[in-house]
Design a protein around this motif. Structure first.
Motif, PDB file in Angstrom:
ATOM      1  N   ALA A   9     -68.606 -50.464  12.896  1.00  0.00           N
ATOM      2  CA  ALA A   9     -67.972 -49.889  14.134  1.00  0.00           C
ATOM      3  C   ALA A   9     -66.229 -49.612  14.044  1.00  0.00           C
ATOM      4  O   ALA A   9     -65.735 -48.746  14.803  1.00  0.00           O
ATOM      5  CB  ALA A   9     -68.124 -50.734  15.316  1.00  0.00           C
ATOM      6  N   PHE A  52     -70.435 -42.537  11.635  1.00  0.00           N
ATOM      7  CA  PHE A  52     -69.665 -42.790  12.915  1.00  0.00           C
ATOM      8  C   PHE A  52     -69.523 -41.628  13.417  1.00  0.00           C
ATOM      9  O   PHE A  52     -69.383 -41.249  14.682  1.00  0.00           O
ATOM     10  CB  PHE A  52     -68.343 -43.672  12.568  1.00  0.00           C
ATOM     11  CG  PHE A  52     -67.526 -44.017  13.821  1.00  0.00           C
ATOM     12  CD1 PHE A  52     -67.875 -45.198  14.178  1.00  0.00           C
ATOM     13  CD2 PHE A  52     -66.526 -42.970  14.191  1.00  0.00           C
ATOM     14  CE1 PHE A  52     -66.827 -45.257  15.559  1.00  0.00           C
ATOM     15  CE2 PHE A  52     -65.765 -43.292  15.317  1.00  0.00           C
ATOM     16  CZ  PHE A  52     -65.828 -44.239  15.892  1.00  0.00           C
ATOM     17  N   PHE A  53     -68.938 -40.766  12.592  1.00  0.00           N
ATOM     18  CA  PHE A  53     -68.410 -39.213  13.239  1.00  0.00           C
ATOM     19  C   PHE A  53     -69.721 -38.525  13.987  1.00  0.00           C
ATOM     20  O   PHE A  53     -69.800 -38.053  14.924  1.00  0.00           O
ATOM     21  CB  PHE A  53     -67.900 -38.436  12.191  1.00  0.00           C
ATOM     22  CG  PHE A  53     -66.412 -38.508  11.832  1.00  0.00           C
ATOM     23  CD1 PHE A  53     -65.369 -38.348  12.706  1.00  0.00           C
ATOM     24  CD2 PHE A  53     -66.057 -39.088  10.758  1.00  0.00           C
ATOM     25  CE1 PHE A  53     -64.208 -38.433  12.508  1.00  0.00           C
ATOM     26  CE2 PHE A  53     -64.744 -39.651  10.488  1.00  0.00           C
ATOM     27  CZ  PHE A  53     -63.692 -39.155  11.402  1.00  0.00           C
ATOM     28  N   GLN A  54     -71.002 -38.703  13.339  1.00  0.00           N
ATOM     29  CA  GLN A  54     -72.101 -38.134  13.460  1.00  0.00           C
ATOM     30  C   GLN A  54     -72.498 -38.607  14.899  1.00  0.00           C
ATOM     31  O   GLN A  54     -72.978 -38.022  15.952  1.00  0.00           O
ATOM     32  CB  GLN A  54     -73.233 -38.195  12.621  1.00  0.00           C
ATOM     33  CG  GLN A  54     -73.128 -37.610  11.172  1.00  0.00           C
ATOM     34  CD  GLN A  54     -73.397 -36.124  11.509  1.00  0.00           C
ATOM     35  OE1 GLN A  54     -74.005 -35.642  12.170  1.00  0.00           O
ATOM     36  NE2 GLN A  54     -72.878 -35.283  10.345  1.00  0.00           N
ATOM     37  N   GLN A  55     -72.265 -40.105  15.165  1.00  0.00           N
ATOM     38  CA  GLN A  55     -72.645 -40.561  16.305  1.00  0.00           C
ATOM     39  C   GLN A  55     -71.645 -40.370  17.470  1.00  0.00           C
ATOM     40  O   GLN A  55     -72.241 -40.786  18.619  1.00  0.00           O
ATOM     41  CB  GLN A  55     -72.851 -42.197  16.034  1.00  0.00           C
ATOM     42  CG  GLN A  55     -74.079 -42.408  15.231  1.00  0.00           C
ATOM     43  CD  GLN A  55     -74.031 -44.024  14.364  1.00  0.00           C
ATOM     44  OE1 GLN A  55     -73.085 -44.536  15.053  1.00  0.00           O
ATOM     45  NE2 GLN A  55     -74.912 -44.162  13.458  1.00  0.00           N
ATOM     46  N   HIS A  56     -70.403 -40.033  17.233  1.00  0.00           N
ATOM     47  CA  HIS A  56     -69.713 -39.854  18.327  1.00  0.00           C
ATOM     48  C   HIS A  56     -69.184 -38.552  18.190  1.00  0.00           C
ATOM     49  O   HIS A  56     -67.984 -38.230  18.386  1.00  0.00           O
ATOM     50  CB  HIS A  56     -68.472 -40.798  18.098  1.00  0.00           C
ATOM     51  CG  HIS A  56     -68.758 -42.383  18.058  1.00  0.00           C
ATOM     52  ND1 HIS A  56     -69.448 -42.847  17.063  1.00  0.00           N
ATOM     53  CD2 HIS A  56     -68.482 -43.061  18.981  1.00  0.00           C
ATOM     54  CE1 HIS A  56     -69.409 -43.934  17.291  1.00  0.00           C
ATOM     55  NE2 HIS A  56     -69.164 -44.414  18.410  1.00  0.00           N
ATOM     56  N   SER A  57     -69.937 -37.517  17.737  1.00  0.00           N
ATOM     57  CA  SER A  57     -69.672 -36.013  17.973  1.00  0.00           C
ATOM     58  C   SER A  57     -69.584 -35.361  19.166  1.00  0.00           C
ATOM     59  O   SER A  57     -69.291 -34.033  19.005  1.00  0.00           O
ATOM     60  CB  SER A  57     -70.409 -35.392  16.780  1.00  0.00           C
ATOM     61  OG  SER A  57     -71.889 -35.621  17.287  1.00  0.00           O
ATOM     62  N   LYS A  58     -70.254 -35.812  20.207  1.00  0.00           N
ATOM     63  CA  LYS A  58     -70.466 -35.163  21.388  1.00  0.00           C
ATOM     64  C   LYS A  58     -69.193 -35.268  22.457  1.00  0.00           C
ATOM     65  O   LYS A  58     -68.736 -36.505  22.744  1.00  0.00           O
ATOM     66  CB  LYS A  58     -71.834 -35.713  22.193  1.00  0.00           C
ATOM     67  CG  LYS A  58     -72.858 -35.368  21.391  1.00  0.00           C
ATOM     68  CD  LYS A  58     -74.200 -35.665  22.242  1.00  0.00           C
ATOM     69  CE  LYS A  58     -75.316 -35.345  21.602  1.00  0.00           C
ATOM     70  NZ  LYS A  58     -76.603 -35.999  22.511  1.00  0.00           N
ATOM     71  N   HIS A  59     -68.297 -34.330  22.390  1.00  0.00           N
ATOM     72  CA  HIS A  59     -67.164 -34.286  23.468  1.00  0.00           C
ATOM     73  C   HIS A  59     -67.359 -33.256  24.573  1.00  0.00           C
ATOM     74  O   HIS A  59     -68.370 -32.714  24.767  1.00  0.00           O
ATOM     75  CB  HIS A  59     -66.084 -33.785  22.678  1.00  0.00           C
ATOM     76  CG  HIS A  59     -65.804 -34.445  21.135  1.00  0.00           C
ATOM     77  ND1 HIS A  59     -65.152 -35.593  20.982  1.00  0.00           N
ATOM     78  CD2 HIS A  59     -66.144 -33.993  20.228  1.00  0.00           C
ATOM     79  CE1 HIS A  59     -65.106 -36.058  19.719  1.00  0.00           C
ATOM     80  NE2 HIS A  59     -65.627 -35.012  19.036  1.00  0.00           N
ATOM     81  N   THR A 109     -62.521 -37.552  15.933  1.00  0.00           N
ATOM     82  CA  THR A 109     -62.540 -38.764  16.913  1.00  0.00           C
ATOM     83  C   THR A 109     -61.064 -39.220  16.964  1.00  0.00           C
ATOM     84  O   THR A 109     -60.020 -38.747  16.300  1.00  0.00           O
ATOM     85  CB  THR A 109     -63.170 -40.079  16.358  1.00  0.00           C
ATOM     86  OG1 THR A 109     -63.183 -41.139  17.069  1.00  0.00           O
ATOM     87  CG2 THR A 109     -62.471 -40.618  14.877  1.00  0.00           C
ATOM     88  N   ASP A 135     -63.802 -35.803  10.069  1.00  0.00           N
ATOM     89  CA  ASP A 135     -64.778 -36.383   8.792  1.00  0.00           C
ATOM     90  C   ASP A 135     -64.194 -35.795   7.658  1.00  0.00           C
ATOM     91  O   ASP A 135     -63.609 -34.650   7.433  1.00  0.00           O
ATOM     92  CB  ASP A 135     -66.293 -35.833   9.099  1.00  0.00           C
ATOM     93  CG  ASP A 135     -67.186 -36.711   8.525  1.00  0.00           C
ATOM     94  OD1 ASP A 135     -66.705 -37.589   7.712  1.00  0.00           O
ATOM     95  OD2 ASP A 135     -68.266 -36.210   8.134  1.00  0.00           O
TER      96      ASP A 135
END
Length: 724
Positions: A226, A267-274, A346, A360
């Motif tokens: 994380a 990490f970027f894939q899992q937190h890509s929704k803005h 992010t 990324d």
């Protein structure tokens, strides 16, 4: 910034005439005149893990050792030179950016160094402050005091990392396609974490820097998936390791850093929704040629060599881009990046400044427009899966190739159109009994032990092409040897293992070596052959990659097979025991490492006649393990026993001997035996000085350690005199 044009006294200029002639002669030689002494080409990317090199040039033999520590506190990769020819040769061959620092204030020196593309900045430490004529935007000052120089050097280096460090790859560049294939492989191919390998390499590289060692220890104890983005921006470690791996495309370094890149990508894939689209900024300084390239590629894709950090503050980005004191020859450029809600970026909060926006690694952007002006603007927008699509289309066109082989092919330098004309074509040979090589006295050519020796192969007949490949390897042309091996059909276990050994031992290409040996293993398993030798080769490759768990597994399996085979030679069993010892050593399991190393040594000592070189190598290995375990007494004893064996079996100027003497000197120094340490280090340095150019890492480390030991002896002597 320090004054560049201060007045000089006539006698100060007069006293410099000898120094000017020294450099002037060197310039003539470096531009083509022969000296009768060939300077070996230097590849300064060897054993380098950072993208910037500080070069300290002082034409006097008495280098300013007091400057080394402060320089390494700013950037660990420091190379020192006293010879201008070797120094210039290193700069010309460098793939890294160079910060050039010198004690010589000379117009001709500065003009010459200024013209090298690799040189980013020049700093002169000269109390006499000679007047310099000319326009040198890379020259950041002539400094009277060391502290003043170090302050400016640190400031400029920090600025460089903020506004200059990224490299761009355009859609038509091979590097762009390589980057997108690398990302595709990173996302889709699962690999074991090589965290311990990265930590071990970093510890060895930064072994003299207490501050960075503390960061490495913190990383070892506290790294979590994380926290990957925070760690990726932790400078100097591991940020500089990651950036250099991507910029250099070094397969070994990419392999050892892979787990961090993979964690970051996830990490970027899992937190890509803005929640919404956004606009971010980046201030940089670019050359006119690079800005021209952006203009000619409007509408096309680009990617960067890292995570392309940006900011939401347009003001901060403009401030960076418009710094008046940094390289006035470069153009101020403001990047404006439009990010849609699904973009892979992010935000990292920062206590001391505005938040950082990270993308990324190697992410693709599309160039929307370029506006030139006093502050040029480049508008980009995130390109979604456009880069991925290009990679997938390329893979579809090459269905029989692996991603790794395609990436290797993309980075290959241009080759001559027809290599065969380099040697005359021999008459058609007989198929079953090929003639021996012309310079080989025996009628049946055999591979040298340094190349390949495989007992279990599908096809025992050595073909003409195989003989050619062996000749190329003997002549040192490893690329041609591999190309020749690759032409041989059908592919056999022997050929695959031969290619694997050449790639690993002679090129350091452990990824390709792994592919070759794994393919050989599959063939052997399918045909029911003995796989013990191939397991051994795989164990060696995994060891070199720092994957100690896998190395231990393969050597243990090979040892079990060798021990139940009555025809197995003791040499093969000893080889596996040594491999197991090294793997345990890498895992810090010192008692197991020592036990297996001693078993190997006992076997080697029973052979008739004994192989003294192998015995000496194992003694030295055990000495290093004991040293790492904290037992200096045993370590020194074993290395001392190895020394006369090497002296009898290798040339007296061998690098093997130099390395042993260096390590022995380190051990003796740490145990307080400074007299013995000085003798060992002097012998080591004598060999390195003969064989290696100035600035080579091994020679430099030995020289610095020798100076340290001499200084310690002098201090001890002064203390004893004071006490008496």
């Amino acid at each position: 910034m320090a004054t560049l044009h201060s007045p000089r006294a006539k006698d100060a200029n007069k006293n410099r005439s000898a120094r000017r002639s020294l450099v002037s002669d060197a310039f003539l030689l470096s531009t083509g005149e022969s000296t009768g002494h060939k300077i070996s080409p230097i590849n300064i990317t060897d054993e380098i893990y950072e993208s910037v090199i500080f070069i300290w040039f002082d034409p006097h033999e008495n280098l300013n050792t007091h400057l080394m520590g402060p320089l390494r506190a700013i950037n660990f990769n420091v190379q020192t030179f006293t010879d201008p020819l070797t120094c210039f040769d290193t700069i010309k061959s460098s793939q890294q950016k160079i910060f050039f620092i010198s004690s010589l204030c000379n117009n001709e020196l500065i003009a010459t160094v200024h013209d090298f593309n690799a040189v980013e900045a020049i700093f002169i430490l000269d109390p006499n402050n000679e007047n310099i004529k000319g326009d040198f935007p890379k020259l950041f000052g002539i400094f009277n005091q060391q502290e003043e120089l170090l302050r400016m050097l640190k400031e400029v280096f920090n600025t460089f990392e903020e506004i200059q460090l990224e490299e761009f790859a355009f859609e038509q560049d091979k590097v762009f396609l390589w980057s997108q294939l690398w990302k595709e492989d990173l996302i889709n191919r699962k690999g074991s974490s090589n965290r311990n390998g990265l930590i071990e390499i970093a510890r060895r590289y930064y072994r003299d820097n207490t501050r960075i060692i503390e960061i490495i220890e913190e990383f070892e104890k506290s790294y979590r998936h994380a926290d990957v983005i925070s760690w990726c921006f932790r400078s100097p470690f591991p940020t500089r390791f990651l950036l250099h791996a991507l910029r250099s495309h070094n397969k070994a370094q990419l392999s050892v850093c892979r787990f961090l890149f993979a964690d970051a990508s996830r990490f970027f894939q899992q937190h890509s929704k803005h929640k919404s689209s956004d606009q971010v900024y980046r201030g940089m300084k670019l050359s006119s040629e690079l800005l021209d390239k952006f203009e000619t590629h409007v509408g096309q894709l680009i990617c960067t060599s890292g995570f392309f950090p940006c900011t939401k503050s347009r003001t901060n980005a403009l401030t960076l881009a418009s710094l008046p004191t940094y390289r006035p020859d470069l153009l101020s450029v403001l990047f404006k990046i439009d990010c849609d809600a699904s973009s892979l970026f992010t935000e990292l909060s920062n206590k001391h400044s505005t938040s950082l926006i990270a993308f990324d690694a190697c992410m693709a952007f599309r160039i929307v427009y370029v506006n030139r002006g006093q502050m040029s603007t480049v508008k980009l927008k995130t390109a979604g899966d456009a880069g991925k699509k290009i990679a997938l289309e390329y893979l579809e066109k090459h269905p029989s190739e692996t991603i790794q082989s395609l990436r290797d092919e993309l980075l290959k330098p241009p080759k001559p159109p027809t290599p065969p004309p380099r040697t005359p074509t021999p008459p058609p040979p007989k198929q079953l009994t090929p003639p021996p090589p012309p310079r080989t006295p025996t009628p049946s050519p055999k591979p040298k032990s340094a190349l390949v020796h495989i007992k279990n192969s599908i096809d025992p007949v050595i073909s003409v092409e195989e003989i050619k490949a062996q000749k190329y390897a003997e002549q040192g042309d490893i690329d041609m040897a591999l190309i020749t091996y690759q032409r041989i059909q059908p592919v056999t276990v022997r050929i695959l293992n031969a290619m694997g050994q050449l790639s690993a031992d002679r090129k350091g290409d452990y990824d390709y070596a792994l592919q070759c040996h794994q393919q050989a293993l599959k063939l052997q398993e399918a045909s029911g052959e003995n796989i013990s030798d191939t397991l051994t080769y795989l164990g060696n490759v995994y060891q070199s990659r720092g994957e100690f768990d896998l190395a231990l597994d393969h050597h243990t399996r090979a040892l079990a097979l060798h021990q139940v085979n009555p025809t197995t030679e003791s040499v093969a069993i000893a080889s596996n025991l040594i491999g197991i010892a090294k793997a345990h050593w890498g895992r810090h399991e010192y008692s197991e490492a020592i036990a297996n190393g001693e078993r190997a040594l006992a076997l080697q000592e029973t052979l008739i006649p004994p192989n003294e070189t192998s015995i000496a190598t194992t003694l030295a290995l055990l000495g290093n393990i004991y040293q790492d375990s904290g037992d200096s007494t045993h370590a020194i004893d074993l290395c001392t026993k190895a020394l006369p064996l090497f002296e009898r079996t290798v040339p007296n100027d061998s690098l093997i001997l130099a390395e042993l003497l260096y390590k022995l000197g380190i051990m003796q120094s740490s145990s307080g035996a400074l007299d013995d340490a000085q003798r060992s280090l002097e012998q080591s340095y004598k060999i390195y000085r003969k064989l290696l150019p100035r600035g080579h890492q091994d020679r430099m480390s030995t020289e610095n350690e020798l100076r340290r030991v001499i200084q310690l002896r002098q201090k001890n002597k002064q203390k004893s005199q004071t006490n008496s």
